[in-house]
Design an enzyme around this catalytic site. Structure first.
Site, PDB file in Angstrom:
ATOM      1  N   ASN A  13       0.513  -0.994  -0.129  1.00 50.10           N
ATOM      2  CA  ASN A  13      -0.360   0.478   0.157  1.00 50.10           C
ATOM      3  C   ASN A  13       0.976   1.297   0.118  1.00 50.10           C
ATOM      4  O   ASN A  13       0.475   2.542  -1.048  1.00 50.10           O
ATOM      5  CB  ASN A  13      -1.484   0.102   0.759  1.00 50.10           C
ATOM      6  CG  ASN A  13      -1.895  -0.667   0.957  1.00 50.10           C
ATOM      7  OD1 ASN A  13      -3.118  -0.998   0.986  1.00 50.10           O
ATOM      8  ND2 ASN A  13      -2.133  -2.589   1.292  1.00 50.10           N
ATOM      9  N   ILE A  95      -1.093  -1.449  17.482  1.00 54.30           N
ATOM     10  CA  ILE A  95      -2.440   0.361  18.450  1.00 54.30           C
ATOM     11  C   ILE A  95      -1.838   1.614  19.082  1.00 54.30           C
ATOM     12  O   ILE A  95      -1.071   1.200  19.823  1.00 54.30           O
ATOM     13  CB  ILE A  95      -3.020  -0.621  19.323  1.00 54.30           C
ATOM     14  CG1 ILE A  95      -3.751  -1.842  18.665  1.00 54.30           C
ATOM     15  CG2 ILE A  95      -4.321   0.130  19.444  1.00 54.30           C
ATOM     16  CD1 ILE A  95      -4.186  -2.770  19.522  1.00 54.30           C
ATOM     17  N   LEU A  96      -1.892   2.704  18.096  1.00 49.78           N
ATOM     18  CA  LEU A  96      -1.120   3.783  18.785  1.00 49.78           C
ATOM     19  C   LEU A  96      -2.776   4.154  19.893  1.00 49.78           C
ATOM     20  O   LEU A  96      -3.490   4.212  19.441  1.00 49.78           O
ATOM     21  CB  LEU A  96      -1.795   4.428  17.820  1.00 49.78           C
ATOM     22  CG  LEU A  96       0.180   4.638  17.179  1.00 49.78           C
ATOM     23  CD1 LEU A  96      -0.237   4.811  15.149  1.00 49.78           C
ATOM     24  CD2 LEU A  96       0.781   4.626  17.144  1.00 49.78           C
ATOM     25  N   ASN A 110      -6.182   4.614   8.966  1.00 48.74           N
ATOM     26  CA  ASN A 110      -5.594   3.514   8.969  1.00 48.74           C
ATOM     27  C   ASN A 110      -6.570   3.069   7.729  1.00 48.74           C
ATOM     28  O   ASN A 110      -7.852   2.899   7.714  1.00 48.74           O
ATOM     29  CB  ASN A 110      -6.508   3.092  10.171  1.00 48.74           C
ATOM     30  CG  ASN A 110      -5.895   1.577  10.633  1.00 48.74           C
ATOM     31  OD1 ASN A 110      -4.967   1.415  10.336  1.00 48.74           O
ATOM     32  ND2 ASN A 110      -6.534   0.994  10.510  1.00 48.74           N
ATOM     33  N   HIS A 112      -7.575  -0.415   6.220  1.00 48.96           N
ATOM     34  CA  HIS A 112      -7.942  -2.170   6.946  1.00 48.96           C
ATOM     35  C   HIS A 112      -8.817  -3.067   5.917  1.00 48.96           C
ATOM     36  O   HIS A 112      -9.476  -2.524   4.933  1.00 48.96           O
ATOM     37  CB  HIS A 112      -8.744  -1.933   7.747  1.00 48.96           C
ATOM     38  CG  HIS A 112      -9.431  -3.480   9.180  1.00 48.96           C
ATOM     39  ND1 HIS A 112      -8.327  -4.160   9.397  1.00 48.96           N
ATOM     40  CD2 HIS A 112     -10.245  -4.068   9.372  1.00 48.96           C
ATOM     41  CE1 HIS A 112      -8.938  -4.909   9.888  1.00 48.96           C
ATOM     42  NE2 HIS A 112     -10.079  -5.160  10.070  1.00 48.96           N
TER      43      HIS A 112
HETATM   44  C1  GAR Z   1      -2.935  -4.263   4.957  1.00 47.20           C
HETATM   45  O1  GAR Z   1      -4.260  -5.911   3.668  1.00 47.20           O
HETATM   46  C2  GAR Z   1      -3.723  -3.989   5.659  1.00 47.20           C
HETATM   47  O2  GAR Z   1      -4.843  -3.535   5.457  1.00 47.20           O
HETATM   48  C3  GAR Z   1      -3.748  -4.676   6.611  1.00 47.20           C
HETATM   49  O3  GAR Z   1      -2.596  -5.470   6.756  1.00 47.20           O
HETATM   50  C4  GAR Z   1      -2.354  -5.457   5.360  1.00 47.20           C
HETATM   51  C5  GAR Z   1      -0.647  -4.183   4.325  1.00 47.20           C
HETATM   52  O4  GAR Z   1       0.051  -4.599   3.571  1.00 47.20           O
HETATM   53  N1  GAR Z   1      -3.909  -3.540   7.684  1.00 47.20           N
HETATM   54  C6  GAR Z   1      -5.121  -4.235   8.670  1.00 47.20           C
HETATM   55  O5  GAR Z   1      -4.786  -5.584   8.800  1.00 47.20           O
HETATM   56  C7  GAR Z   1      -4.637  -3.497   9.764  1.00 47.20           C
HETATM   57  N2  GAR Z   1      -4.967  -4.151  10.775  1.00 47.20           N
HETATM   58  P1  GAR Z   1       0.967  -3.922   2.823  1.00 47.20           P
HETATM   59  O6  GAR Z   1       1.935  -4.236   4.171  1.00 47.20           O
HETATM   60  O7  GAR Z   1       1.218  -4.958   1.490  1.00 47.20           O
HETATM   61  O8  GAR Z   1      -0.114  -2.477   2.724  1.00 47.20           O
END
Ligand code: GAR
Length: 198
Positions: A13, A95-96, A110, A112
């Site tokens: 991301n 968690i911040l 954030n 999700h």
């Molecule tokens: C993503 O799927 C994001 O939505 C998730 O971690 C992954 C990071 O992918 N976040 C959570 O689950 C937050 N609770 P990336 O490192 O390839 O961007």
């Protein structure tokens, strides 16, 4: 728009944001990439694009018996030194507390991989898949929301349903979730830019 991007893992991301900025479809610059995990591949991506990086683990705080608030406050100070307009949590798995969030009030967002009030926390994609297999749901989704101290909660900036398809495999479903994330994270930053301008 000055962005600080906080990551813990692969950083796909973060890459979506970098790509949109480099393609000039997102009017922003990434002033800092922070990881709490040294091995996060997102740090490699950041360096490949000449971005400033900071590895900032909580472990030394734990070893000294310091609180997570102490860690969060120091992290906020380190990030604040780069004067970001927005802090993007893009796969940031810590968690911040208000010790961080209050420093950037209304400017921490954030990502999700699920819809509001469904599968908060870790492994959301896997848990949605299990619920689908159990016949409990026919779709999941992705959201980007304002960060609050509660995990994966807070006012939604943008969200999108991702349906399960006939003959879906877990890998195919996860790939559609990630593709959706890569669009929505960019869209959320655009929308926040509009909000902060007005
Ligand atoms: C993503 O799927 C994001 O939505 C998730 O971690 C992954 C990071 O992918 N976040 C959570 O689950 C937050 N609770 P990336 O490192 O390839 O961007």
């Amino acid at each position: 728009m000055r962005l600080a991007v906080l990551i813990s893992g692969n950083g796909s991301n973060l890459q979506a944001l970098i790509d949109a900025i480099e393609a000039q479809t997102l009017g922003a610059q990434i002033v800092l990439v922070v990881s709490n995990r040294r091995e996060a591949y997102g740090l490699v991506r950041a360096r490949q694009h000449g971005l400033e990086t900071l590895y900032f683990p909580i472990k030394p705080y734990r070893e000294r018996g310091q609180s997570r608030e102490a860690y969060d406050a120091d992290l906020a100070a380190r990030v604040r030194a780069y004067a970001p307009d927005v802090v993007v949590l893009a796969g940031w798995m810590h968690i911040l507390s208000p010790a961080f969030l209050d420093v950037f009030a209304g400017r921490v967002i954030n990502l999700h991989p699920a819809l509001p009030n469904a599968f908060n926390g870790v492994n959301a994609i896997e848990r949605a898949w299990q619920a689908y297999q159990a016949g409990e749901i026919d779709h999941s989704g992705v959201m980007v929301h304002y960060a609050i101290p509660e995990v994966d909660a807070g006012a939604v900036i943008v969200q999108e349903r991702v349906p399960f398809l006939p003959d879906d495999t877990f890998e195919q479903f996860a790939a559609r979730i990630h593709a959706t994330e890569h669009r929505l994270i960019v869209e959320a930053v655009r929308r926040l830019a509009e909000v902060l301008k007005s």
